[in-house]
Design a protein around this motif. Structure first.
Motif, PDB file in Angstrom:
ATOM      1  N   LYS A 158       0.855  -1.177   0.064  1.00 23.84           N
ATOM      2  CA  LYS A 158      -0.052  -0.065   0.190  1.00 23.84           C
ATOM      3  C   LYS A 158       0.785   1.245  -0.015  1.00 23.84           C
ATOM      4  N   ILE A 159       2.127   1.093  -0.048  1.00 19.57           N
ATOM      5  CA  ILE A 159       3.079   2.234  -0.369  1.00 19.57           C
ATOM      6  C   ILE A 159       3.276   2.667  -1.626  1.00 19.57           C
ATOM      7  N   SER A 160       2.879   3.800  -2.360  1.00 21.94           N
ATOM      8  CA  SER A 160       3.245   4.007  -3.589  1.00 21.94           C
ATOM      9  C   SER A 160       4.580   4.123  -3.649  1.00 21.94           C
ATOM     10  N   ASP A 161       5.706   4.518  -2.952  1.00 23.11           N
ATOM     11  CA  ASP A 161       6.989   4.471  -3.294  1.00 23.11           C
ATOM     12  C   ASP A 161       7.826   4.156  -2.017  1.00 23.11           C
ATOM     13  N   PRO A 162       7.904   2.802  -1.850  1.00 23.75           N
ATOM     14  CA  PRO A 162       8.599   2.317  -0.709  1.00 23.75           C
ATOM     15  C   PRO A 162       9.752   2.983  -0.123  1.00 23.75           C
ATOM     16  N   ARG A 163      10.613   2.930  -1.238  1.00 23.79           N
ATOM     17  CA  ARG A 163      12.041   3.591  -1.149  1.00 23.79           C
ATOM     18  C   ARG A 163      12.466   4.178  -2.370  1.00 23.79           C
ATOM     19  N   GLU A 164      13.784   4.725  -2.436  1.00 23.07           N
ATOM     20  CA  GLU A 164      14.444   5.262  -3.520  1.00 23.07           C
ATOM     21  C   GLU A 164      14.463   4.413  -4.406  1.00 23.07           C
ATOM     22  N   GLY A 165      14.484   4.709  -5.976  1.00 26.30           N
ATOM     23  CA  GLY A 165      14.831   3.817  -7.064  1.00 26.30           C
ATOM     24  C   GLY A 165      13.578   2.833  -7.376  1.00 26.30           C
ATOM     25  N   TYR A 166      12.462   2.987  -6.620  1.00 20.77           N
ATOM     26  CA  TYR A 166      11.526   2.171  -7.278  1.00 20.77           C
ATOM     27  C   TYR A 166      10.211   2.899  -7.830  1.00 20.77           C
ATOM     28  N   HIS A 167       9.389   2.400  -8.683  1.00 17.91           N
ATOM     29  CA  HIS A 167       8.306   3.205  -9.338  1.00 17.91           C
ATOM     30  C   HIS A 167       7.237   2.526  -9.203  1.00 17.91           C
ATOM     31  N   SER A 168       5.899   3.108  -8.982  1.00 18.17           N
ATOM     32  CA  SER A 168       4.677   2.230  -8.679  1.00 18.17           C
ATOM     33  C   SER A 168       3.628   2.399  -9.716  1.00 18.17           C
ATOM     34  N   ILE A 285     -15.994   0.844  -0.073  1.00 17.87           N
ATOM     35  CA  ILE A 285     -14.711   0.963  -0.927  1.00 17.87           C
ATOM     36  C   ILE A 285     -14.071   2.181  -0.378  1.00 17.87           C
ATOM     37  N   PHE A 286     -12.739   1.832  -0.024  1.00 17.28           N
ATOM     38  CA  PHE A 286     -12.036   2.983   0.410  1.00 17.28           C
ATOM     39  C   PHE A 286     -11.212   3.573  -0.544  1.00 17.28           C
ATOM     40  N   ARG A 287     -11.546   4.636  -1.328  1.00 21.87           N
ATOM     41  CA  ARG A 287     -10.882   5.337  -2.266  1.00 21.87           C
ATOM     42  C   ARG A 287      -9.569   5.591  -2.257  1.00 21.87           C
ATOM     43  N   GLU A 288      -9.397   6.058  -1.005  1.00 22.00           N
ATOM     44  CA  GLU A 288      -8.091   6.587  -0.431  1.00 22.00           C
ATOM     45  C   GLU A 288      -6.956   5.450   0.046  1.00 22.00           C
ATOM     46  N   LYS A 289      -7.549   4.334  -0.170  1.00 21.87           N
ATOM     47  CA  LYS A 289      -6.726   3.143   0.198  1.00 21.87           C
ATOM     48  C   LYS A 289      -6.177   2.339  -1.279  1.00 21.87           C
ATOM     49  N   CYS A 290      -5.038   2.549  -1.731  1.00 20.35           N
ATOM     50  CA  CYS A 290      -4.750   1.999  -3.120  1.00 20.35           C
ATOM     51  C   CYS A 290      -3.693   0.852  -2.780  1.00 20.35           C
ATOM     52  N   HIS A 291      -3.701  -0.187  -3.526  1.00 20.19           N
ATOM     53  CA  HIS A 291      -2.576  -1.113  -3.549  1.00 20.19           C
ATOM     54  C   HIS A 291      -1.828  -0.734  -4.635  1.00 20.19           C
ATOM     55  N   PHE A 292      -0.461  -1.060  -4.672  1.00 17.99           N
ATOM     56  CA  PHE A 292       0.516  -0.874  -5.691  1.00 17.99           C
ATOM     57  C   PHE A 292       1.449  -1.959  -6.134  1.00 17.99           C
ATOM     58  N   LEU A 293       1.674  -1.953  -7.340  1.00 18.35           N
ATOM     59  CA  LEU A 293       2.767  -2.848  -7.798  1.00 18.35           C
ATOM     60  C   LEU A 293       4.031  -1.938  -8.050  1.00 18.35           C
ATOM     61  N   THR A 294       5.111  -2.169  -7.362  1.00 16.83           N
ATOM     62  CA  THR A 294       6.400  -1.332  -7.021  1.00 16.83           C
ATOM     63  C   THR A 294       7.322  -2.238  -7.663  1.00 16.83           C
TER      64      THR A 294
END
Length: 332
Positions: A158-168, A285-294
């Motif tokens: 659920k973190i859009s960018d968990p750390r530097e060097g990653y894209h979500s 539905i929680f619109r503010e809660k998004c899952h990401f593929l990072t």
């Protein structure tokens, strides 16, 4: 005439790696006995190696009190450095072995619930279509503090960018509704209403020991969307069970022990198979809660990563749980 090589002072001053390995095992478990079991040696061997290491360093690494041991200040300093070094060595060896095996591998990091309820169901399909790829899965509830030396190629979290060097890439929103077994619903018909459900056995996801990267959703939060106060349950009502392990909660539901909140992307297959049912039609539905593929930006064009990424996104679309599909399915 051969040129003499100056002694490498760092390597010359290094203590025995065998002794350091014994120390790390003992420090990790705070037990010489458990360290011996972990390394498949005798306790006497562990004790001897640690005594030799202490003699080499000229300090005590453990405080020994009866049968218990704890690290001294010097022991803590050595453990922190030695453990990280061993992790790096082990992972480097693993990468070398993977490269020499002829099969490229991807390391994927996700939650225990996603790995157990979503990924494990679908990986056989991926392997059938991609027999030339190996997958390593690392599960965690805390993406912000990964174990030293762990560098996943992909995160599902659920973190859009968990750390530097990653894209979500956004995957889907949280869609949450109650679930139970058909048998539990038959034995507890009152749970077909929200008021009746409030007073039944509720299996609740607790926040303890889990990474707080988004607002926590439990029964109290979910009921509040329908103006139902969970605190109005009387003392004679059935129990409210709390656990921070979602896999455990779902297993308890499958064992007819109560009602749990179901995250759609995790429980939908169980509902489709008839193992679980939705006792009420209400959902949130929680619109503010998004899952990401990072994924690692440096491997954005890597063929292996792209094949897994495209496969996972295809699964999301096929199952109608992507961000767009969920909204369209419910006319939003």
């Amino acid at each position: 005439m051969a040129k003499l090589v100056e002694p490498d002072k760092i390597l010359v001053r290094m203590p025995s790696l065998t002794a350091v390995r014994s120390f790390v095992a003992a420090a990790k478990h705070l037990s010489f006995t458990r360290a011996a079991e972990a390394l498949c040696v005798t306790q006497a061997a562990i004790s001897r190696q640690i005594r030799e290491l202490e003699t080499h360093l000229g300090v005590e690494l453990f405080k020994r009190t009866g049968r218990t041991v704890e690290l001294t200040e010097a022991g803590t300093i050595l453990y922190d450095a030695a453990y990280l070094s061993f992790v790096n060595i082990a992972q480097a060896a693993e990468r070398i072995q993977s490269n020499t095996s002829g099969k490229p591998a991807l390391t994927i990091c996700c939650s225990p619930a996603f790995s157990g309820l979503w990924l494990s169901r679908r990986l056989p399909d991926f392997f059938a279509s991609n027999p030339d790829i190996d997958i390593n899965v690392v599960t965690t509830g805390n993406y912000l503090q990964m174990e030293p030396g762990v560098h996943p190629d992909l995160f599902i979290n659920k973190i859009s960018d968990p750390r530097e060097g990653y894209h979500s890439i956004p995957l889907f929103h949280d869609l949450i509704y109650p679930v139970c077994t058909p048998a539990f619903l038959q034995d507890n018909p009152a749970i077909a209403t929200l008021e009746g459900m409030r007073n039944t056995v509720l299996l609740n996801l607790s926040p303890y020991g889990r990474a707080q990267v988004a607002e926590h959703v439990d029964w109290s939060v979910w009921f509040s969307f329908f103006n139902i106060n969970l605190e109005k349950r009387s003392t004679s009502d059935k129990h409210l069970f709390n656990a921070n392990d979602y896999n455990m909660l779902i297993q308890m539901v499958l064992n007819h022990q109560g009602v749990s909140l179901g995250w759609h992307h995790l429980v939908a297959p169980l509902v489709e198979e008839g193992l679980l049912v939705r006792p009420v039609e209400q959902e949130v539905i929680f619109r503010e809660k998004c899952h990401f593929l990072t994924y690692l930006e440096s491997r954005a064009d890597n063929e292996i990563l792209c094949r897994f990424r495209d496969w996972l996104l295809g699964c999301m679309n096929d199952e109608r749980i992507s961000m767009v599909s969920v909204g369209e399915e419910r006319g939003e």
